[in-house]
Design a protein around this motif. Structure first.
Motif, PDB file in Angstrom:
ATOM      1  N   VAL A 180       0.560 -10.552   3.897  1.00 50.23           N
ATOM      2  CA  VAL A 180      -0.679 -11.000   3.249  1.00 50.23           C
ATOM      3  C   VAL A 180      -1.800 -11.101   4.284  1.00 50.23           C
ATOM      4  O   VAL A 180      -2.965 -10.811   3.990  1.00 50.23           O
ATOM      5  CB  VAL A 180      -0.456 -12.354   2.545  1.00 50.23           C
ATOM      6  CG1 VAL A 180      -1.771 -12.913   2.020  1.00 50.23           C
ATOM      7  CG2 VAL A 180       0.538 -12.201   1.401  1.00 50.23           C
ATOM      8  N   THR A 181      -1.456 -11.485   5.502  1.00 44.30           N
ATOM      9  CA  THR A 181      -2.462 -11.562   6.562  1.00 44.30           C
ATOM     10  C   THR A 181      -3.096 -10.203   6.807  1.00 44.30           C
ATOM     11  O   THR A 181      -4.323 -10.081   6.943  1.00 44.30           O
ATOM     12  CB  THR A 181      -1.829 -12.083   7.863  1.00 44.30           C
ATOM     13  OG1 THR A 181      -1.292 -13.387   7.632  1.00 44.30           O
ATOM     14  CG2 THR A 181      -2.863 -12.159   8.978  1.00 44.30           C
ATOM     15  N   THR A 182      -2.273  -9.167   6.860  1.00 41.86           N
ATOM     16  CA  THR A 182      -2.805  -7.812   7.050  1.00 41.86           C
ATOM     17  C   THR A 182      -3.692  -7.406   5.886  1.00 41.86           C
ATOM     18  O   THR A 182      -4.757  -6.807   6.075  1.00 41.86           O
ATOM     19  CB  THR A 182      -1.654  -6.800   7.217  1.00 41.86           C
ATOM     20  OG1 THR A 182      -0.911  -7.124   8.390  1.00 41.86           O
ATOM     21  CG2 THR A 182      -2.178  -5.379   7.337  1.00 41.86           C
ATOM     22  N   SER A 186       3.831  -9.066  -1.640  1.00 40.58           N
ATOM     23  CA  SER A 186       3.868  -9.544  -0.255  1.00 40.58           C
ATOM     24  C   SER A 186       3.838 -11.061  -0.178  1.00 40.58           C
ATOM     25  O   SER A 186       4.514 -11.671   0.662  1.00 40.58           O
ATOM     26  CB  SER A 186       2.711  -8.949   0.550  1.00 40.58           C
ATOM     27  OG  SER A 186       2.906  -7.564   0.758  1.00 40.58           O
ATOM     28  N   LEU A 187       3.074 -11.692  -1.057  1.00 43.82           N
ATOM     29  CA  LEU A 187       2.989 -13.150  -1.045  1.00 43.82           C
ATOM     30  C   LEU A 187       4.337 -13.784  -1.361  1.00 43.82           C
ATOM     31  O   LEU A 187       4.805 -14.684  -0.648  1.00 43.82           O
ATOM     32  CB  LEU A 187       1.933 -13.611  -2.054  1.00 43.82           C
ATOM     33  CG  LEU A 187       1.645 -15.121  -2.069  1.00 43.82           C
ATOM     34  CD1 LEU A 187       0.933 -15.531  -0.785  1.00 43.82           C
ATOM     35  CD2 LEU A 187       0.807 -15.504  -3.288  1.00 43.82           C
ATOM     36  N   LEU A 188       4.994 -13.308  -2.423  1.00 41.39           N
ATOM     37  CA  LEU A 188       6.283 -13.886  -2.800  1.00 41.39           C
ATOM     38  C   LEU A 188       7.382 -13.485  -1.823  1.00 41.39           C
ATOM     39  O   LEU A 188       8.337 -14.236  -1.617  1.00 41.39           O
ATOM     40  CB  LEU A 188       6.654 -13.478  -4.227  1.00 41.39           C
ATOM     41  CG  LEU A 188       5.744 -14.044  -5.330  1.00 41.39           C
ATOM     42  CD1 LEU A 188       6.280 -13.682  -6.709  1.00 41.39           C
ATOM     43  CD2 LEU A 188       5.615 -15.560  -5.206  1.00 41.39           C
ATOM     44  N   ALA A 189       7.256 -12.302  -1.251  1.00 38.07           N
ATOM     45  CA  ALA A 189       8.235 -11.897  -0.240  1.00 38.07           C
ATOM     46  C   ALA A 189       8.230 -12.886   0.920  1.00 38.07           C
ATOM     47  O   ALA A 189       9.289 -13.305   1.410  1.00 38.07           O
ATOM     48  CB  ALA A 189       7.930 -10.488   0.255  1.00 38.07           C
ATOM     49  N   GLU A 190       7.031 -13.290   1.359  1.00 39.08           N
ATOM     50  CA  GLU A 190       6.944 -14.263   2.438  1.00 39.08           C
ATOM     51  C   GLU A 190       7.527 -15.604   2.006  1.00 39.08           C
ATOM     52  O   GLU A 190       8.220 -16.270   2.776  1.00 39.08           O
ATOM     53  CB  GLU A 190       5.488 -14.418   2.878  1.00 39.08           C
ATOM     54  CG  GLU A 190       4.930 -13.186   3.586  1.00 39.08           C
ATOM     55  CD  GLU A 190       3.507 -13.387   4.071  1.00 39.08           C
ATOM     56  OE1 GLU A 190       3.011 -14.527   4.016  1.00 39.08           O
ATOM     57  OE2 GLU A 190       2.891 -12.403   4.521  1.00 39.08           O
TER      58      GLU A 190
END
Length: 490
Positions: free
Chosen positions: A73-75, A59-63
């Motif tokens: 990542v916030t979720t 999720s981090l790299l996707a963003e």
């Protein structure tokens, strides 16, 4: 737009769904082919979202790549902190109590697969929790104290889904992805996904059905996949690249909630939440325009301690406005002292502060449409028949309810009107605004700045025709392009 399911091991997701790719986590994280994809939705079904695990980095790299990860990542961070979980879910306390009213046990675990549960009776609660915590698989733990309360929400590792739930998981997954518009032809043709928020039951929406179709056609010509959504589609915002709100906005309303969430999720939003906050509150607007020395009719902020000074300051008749008035609603004309006292009594019961303005009669108001700090269209809105406003909501027939609209070429707009409108709108931001002004003796006075201006077929588009709709959609596309390029350069 590519749709990619990321798992730790291919065996974790043995479901075949048309036009949905399944890749293992190492491939997504390390294969440069995925780094270079510009437009993708990433559905993160890794077994763990803990900090610095492979699932976290998906999720981090996707963003960072400009992709849209679910969950974000916030979720993930929200799910880790139970105080945040409880704070976020305060608004559904009544639904929780109602859902479990008949249960005799002291604890209950609710498994949520793509927003659904194996028991239909928990459908509404599952949707609400999925709205608040957008992750594919969730486990909600409830305990019974004085009443039922939510104790925690966590992600369900896909390898922990019970065998007897897998048939439901597959069914819900197929329904979820089918509802998310996975068509092979569309994947190759469309660049971005656009949501247009509408209310089919709104009597006087900012855009009529024909205008909405013009927006859809313009978006299609620019490579958008466009979908009309309603307030029931809140949980689906993460699917889109941009949100265009075409229903009347208000702060204490789902339109603001949509704008705020979309903005937080990285979508391009018109109207953005800051514009809604600034434009829909007439008290804020009065203070902002006064500080910037933008000409307005004589204005005062009225409260219980200065209400006796209204006649001295503004004279009679005068105009009174509730802070969140729009489309001439919440706006009244006080003709005499008795009427003034009655209106003030009612309005000050609802709000600590209201707006009073001197009454300036004119045959029409100017409306200058502005986008990206540049003029978009100019109109004369004539007063409704036999009325002092452009809308007369007490009129029995449409021709009595609204005044005529005349769209005017820019070269016929007085310089002072255009200059004042731009100055006022640019104090708000660079979104789509409609500035209402009165022109008297060569001077222009701003009545208000609207964050959600009317764009109706046959009215505001009289001169530009379909190019008006195309201009707005080009702006949205440019904003998305710039946002993605900025993210790529970080």
């Amino acid at each position: 737009m590519r749709k990619i399911v990321v798992v730790d091991y291919p065996k974790d997701w043995g479901v075949t769904i048309e036009d949905v790719e399944v890749v293992d986590v190492q491939k997504y994280l390390t294969d440069t082919a995925y780094t270079e994809i510009k437009n993708a939705r990433i559905f993160n079904l890794c077994r763990s979202y803990r900090y610095q695990t492979a699932g976290y980095y998906v999720s981090l790299l996707a963003e960072a790549r400009g992709h849209k990860p679910i969950p974000s990542v916030t979720t993930m961070q929200d799910l880790k902190t139970q105080t945040i979980v409880r704070a976020i879910t305060v608004e559904i306390e009544d639904l929780i109590k109602k859902s479990f009213g008949q249960l005799r046990s002291q604890t209950f675990t609710l498994s949520i697969y793509f927003g659904q549960n194996v028991a239909n009776k928990y459908e509404k609660l599952c949707k609400q929790l999925h709205d608040l915590f957008q992750a594919p698989l969730l486990r909600a733990q409830f305990v019974k104290k004085d009443g039922w309360v939510l104790q925690s929400v966590s992600a369900i590792p896909i390898n922990e889904v019970p065998d007897h739930h897998w048939k439901y998981l597959e069914e819900f997954g197929k329904s979820y992805f089918a509802r998310h518009r996975f068509s092979g032809a569309r994947l190759n043709r469309k660049v971005y996904d656009l949501a247009i928020l509408v209310d089919p039951d709104e009597k006087e929406p900012p855009s009529d059905k024909k205008a909405i179709q013009h927006f859809v056609d313009a978006a299609d010509s620019l490579g958008f996949y466009t979908e009309l959504i309603t307030k029931d589609d809140y949980r689906r915002l993460a699917e889109f690249d941009a949100l265009f709100i075409r229903e009347t906005t208000s702060v204490n309303h789902h339109t603001y909630k949509f704008a705020r969430k979309a903005y937080a999720d990285g979508l391009i939003v018109i109207d953005d939440p800051v514009s809604i906050l600034r434009c829909t509150n007439k008290v804020y607007l009065a203070e902002l325009l006064a500080k910037a020395k933008v000409p307005t009719p004589k204005t005062m902020i009225i409260h219980k301690d200065n209400r006796n000074q209204v006649v001295q300051e503004l004279g009679l008749p005068c105009v009174l406005k509730t802070p969140d008035s729009s489309f001439s609603q919440g706006v009244v004309k006080a003709k005499d002292n008795e009427g003034l006292d009655q209106e003030l009594d009612m309005m000050l019961t609802e709000s600590e502060l209201i707006i009073g303005q001197e009454y300036i009669p004119t045959d029409y108001d100017w409306r200058i449409g502005i986008l990206d700090k540049q003029p978009l269209y100019a109109c004369k809105y004539y007063m409704a028949k036999g009325h002092w406003q452009i809308y007369n909501w007490k009129g029995k027939k449409r021709q009595d309810t609204e005044g005529a609209v005349e769209t005017v070429p820019f070269e016929e707009v007085p310089f002072i009107v255009m200059h004042t409108a731009l100055k006022a709108a640019n104090l708000i931001g660079d979104g789509l605004y409609g500035v209402d002004l009165k022109e008297i003796d060569g001077k222009a006075y701003v009545i208000e700045v609207n964050d959600n201006p009317s764009i109706d077929s046959g009215y505001e588009d009289q001169i530009l025709k379909k190019d008006l709709y195309l201009s707005i959609l080009k702006s949205i596309k440019k904003r998305i392009d710039n946002h993605k390029n900025f993210r790529a350069d970080e």
